[in-house]
Design a protein around this motif. Structure first.
Motif, mmCIF file in Angstrom:
data_model
loop_
_atom_site.group_PDB
_atom_site.id
_atom_site.type_symbol
_atom_site.label_atom_id
_atom_site.label_comp_id
_atom_site.label_asym_id
_atom_site.label_seq_id
_atom_site.Cartn_x
_atom_site.Cartn_y
_atom_site.Cartn_z
ATOM 1 N N PRO A 181 -30.087 -9.844 -42.045
ATOM 2 C CA PRO A 181 -30.066 -8.198 -42.190
ATOM 3 C C PRO A 181 -29.420 -7.676 -40.981
ATOM 4 C CG PRO A 181 -32.110 -9.128 -41.731
ATOM 5 C CD PRO A 181 -31.260 -10.393 -42.101
ATOM 6 N N MET A 182 -29.277 -6.337 -41.182
ATOM 7 C CA MET A 182 -28.779 -5.499 -39.962
ATOM 8 C C MET A 182 -29.381 -5.433 -38.784
ATOM 9 S SD MET A 182 -26.643 -1.867 -40.787
ATOM 10 C CE MET A 182 -25.833 -1.074 -39.502
ATOM 11 N N ASP A 183 -29.462 -5.318 -37.729
ATOM 12 C CA ASP A 183 -30.330 -5.267 -36.427
ATOM 13 C C ASP A 183 -31.141 -3.833 -36.962
ATOM 14 O OD1 ASP A 183 -31.004 -5.607 -33.363
ATOM 15 O OD2 ASP A 183 -30.322 -3.327 -33.744
ATOM 16 N N SER A 184 -32.485 -3.873 -36.492
ATOM 17 C CA SER A 184 -33.175 -2.786 -36.983
ATOM 18 C C SER A 184 -32.932 -1.175 -36.163
ATOM 19 C CB SER A 184 -34.646 -3.058 -36.606
ATOM 20 O OG SER A 184 -34.998 -3.196 -35.055
ATOM 21 N N MET A 185 -32.376 -1.280 -35.076
ATOM 22 C CA MET A 185 -31.834 -0.336 -34.202
ATOM 23 C C MET A 185 -30.531 0.176 -35.195
ATOM 24 S SD MET A 185 -34.168 0.567 -32.108
ATOM 25 C CE MET A 185 -33.681 1.731 -31.096
ATOM 26 N N LEU B 19 -27.803 8.729 -39.750
ATOM 27 C CA LEU B 19 -26.938 9.348 -40.350
ATOM 28 C C LEU B 19 -26.559 9.538 -41.963
ATOM 29 C CD1 LEU B 19 -24.172 7.145 -37.990
ATOM 30 C CD2 LEU B 19 -24.886 9.656 -37.867
ATOM 31 N N GLY B 20 -27.587 9.065 -42.433
ATOM 32 C CA GLY B 20 -27.613 9.419 -44.056
ATOM 33 C C GLY B 20 -27.295 8.318 -44.648
ATOM 34 N N HIS B 21 -27.171 7.105 -44.287
ATOM 35 C CA HIS B 21 -26.667 5.845 -45.203
ATOM 36 C C HIS B 21 -27.810 4.867 -45.080
ATOM 37 C CE1 HIS B 21 -22.795 7.868 -44.743
ATOM 38 N NE2 HIS B 21 -22.980 7.801 -43.477
ATOM 39 N N GLU B 22 -27.647 4.102 -46.223
ATOM 40 C CA GLU B 22 -28.749 2.958 -46.328
ATOM 41 C C GLU B 22 -28.142 1.989 -46.059
ATOM 42 O OE1 GLU B 22 -31.947 2.765 -47.686
ATOM 43 O OE2 GLU B 22 -31.918 4.759 -47.643
ATOM 44 N N ALA B 23 -29.036 0.894 -45.174
ATOM 45 C CA ALA B 23 -28.475 -0.644 -44.625
ATOM 46 C C ALA B 23 -29.281 -1.678 -45.116
ATOM 47 C CB ALA B 23 -28.460 -0.410 -43.205
ATOM 48 N N ASP B 24 -30.215 -1.336 -45.993
ATOM 49 C CA ASP B 24 -31.164 -2.464 -46.498
ATOM 50 C C ASP B 24 -30.455 -3.523 -47.238
ATOM 51 O OD1 ASP B 24 -33.213 -0.680 -45.854
ATOM 52 O OD2 ASP B 24 -33.747 -0.016 -47.597
ATOM 53 N N SER B 25 -29.359 -3.365 -47.959
ATOM 54 C CA SER B 25 -28.695 -4.301 -48.674
ATOM 55 C C SER B 25 -27.670 -4.960 -48.005
ATOM 56 C CB SER B 25 -28.118 -3.804 -49.903
ATOM 57 O OG SER B 25 -27.123 -2.780 -49.577
ATOM 58 N N PHE B 26 -27.318 -4.703 -46.489
ATOM 59 C CA PHE B 26 -26.442 -5.406 -45.780
ATOM 60 C C PHE B 26 -26.853 -6.527 -45.299
ATOM 61 C CE2 PHE B 26 -24.592 -6.869 -41.836
ATOM 62 C CZ PHE B 26 -23.327 -6.669 -42.242
ATOM 63 N N ARG B 27 -25.940 -7.487 -45.510
ATOM 64 C CA ARG B 27 -26.292 -9.046 -45.019
ATOM 65 C C ARG B 27 -25.018 -9.486 -44.222
ATOM 66 N NH1 ARG B 27 -30.270 -7.744 -45.751
ATOM 67 N NH2 ARG B 27 -32.207 -8.487 -47.069
ATOM 68 N N SER B 28 -25.161 -10.145 -43.105
ATOM 69 C CA SER B 28 -24.029 -10.541 -42.139
ATOM 70 C C SER B 28 -23.314 -11.627 -42.899
ATOM 71 C CB SER B 28 -24.780 -10.941 -41.056
ATOM 72 O OG SER B 28 -25.457 -12.143 -41.082
ATOM 73 N N HIS B 29 -21.997 -11.674 -42.191
ATOM 74 C CA HIS B 29 -20.966 -12.845 -42.671
ATOM 75 C C HIS B 29 -20.187 -13.279 -41.321
ATOM 76 C CE1 HIS B 29 -21.438 -11.654 -46.883
ATOM 77 N NE2 HIS B 29 -21.324 -10.522 -46.368
ATOM 78 N N PRO B 30 -20.222 -14.621 -41.174
ATOM 79 C CA PRO B 30 -19.138 -14.959 -40.175
ATOM 80 C C PRO B 30 -17.801 -14.663 -40.550
ATOM 81 C CG PRO B 30 -20.047 -16.717 -41.172
ATOM 82 C CD PRO B 30 -20.960 -15.744 -41.957
#
Length: 135
Positions: A49-53, A61-72
């Protein structure tokens, strides 16, 4: 006939802070029928998941980040991108060492702001710190 979307790849180190923010902000501003935006990390983890900060900043900024998952990063992402935005010059070098042909498709954010502004900032910095070498 369906036109191919313009593909943008944002790159940072682990793909949990800077490049996900670039991806989220670009997706929010660009027409998804014309642009495809992705992000990856040069030493990225897979499915983190995205870093909490960074996620809090996205939310501010008004955007959701919950569904993000990192990729190499991989050669498929680099080869598929029409434009590659790197967080630092080191990331740019990492991408080029993987795929030298990507040189003409890369842009470092400092270059986005324009050379005149960068020169003014550098002159201002050197004025405050005597002995600082010129770029």
């Amino acid at each position: 006939m369906v036109d191919r979307r313009f593909a943008i790849l944002a790159v940072c180190t682990a793909n949990i802070c800077r490049s996900p923010l670039m991806e989220i902000l670009l997706k929010a501003q660009l027409d998804s029928s014309r642009f495809e935006v992705a992000s990856a990390g040069v030493r990225g983890w897979d499915r983190r998941p995205m870093d909490s900060m960074a996620a809090m900043e996205a939310m501010r900024l008004g955007h959701e980040a919950d569904s993000f998952r990192s990729h190499p990063i991989d050669s498929y992402l680099v080869d598929s991108a029409d434009l590659i935005l790197t967080a630092t010059r080191a990331h740019r070098s990492d991408v080029l060492s993987m795929t030298p042909q990507a040189l003409r498709r890369q842009l470092h954010p400092r270059r986005v702001r324009g050379p005149d502004r960068a020169r003014r900032r550098c002159r201002s910095h050197r004025a405050r710190r005597p002995g600082c070498p010129a770029p």
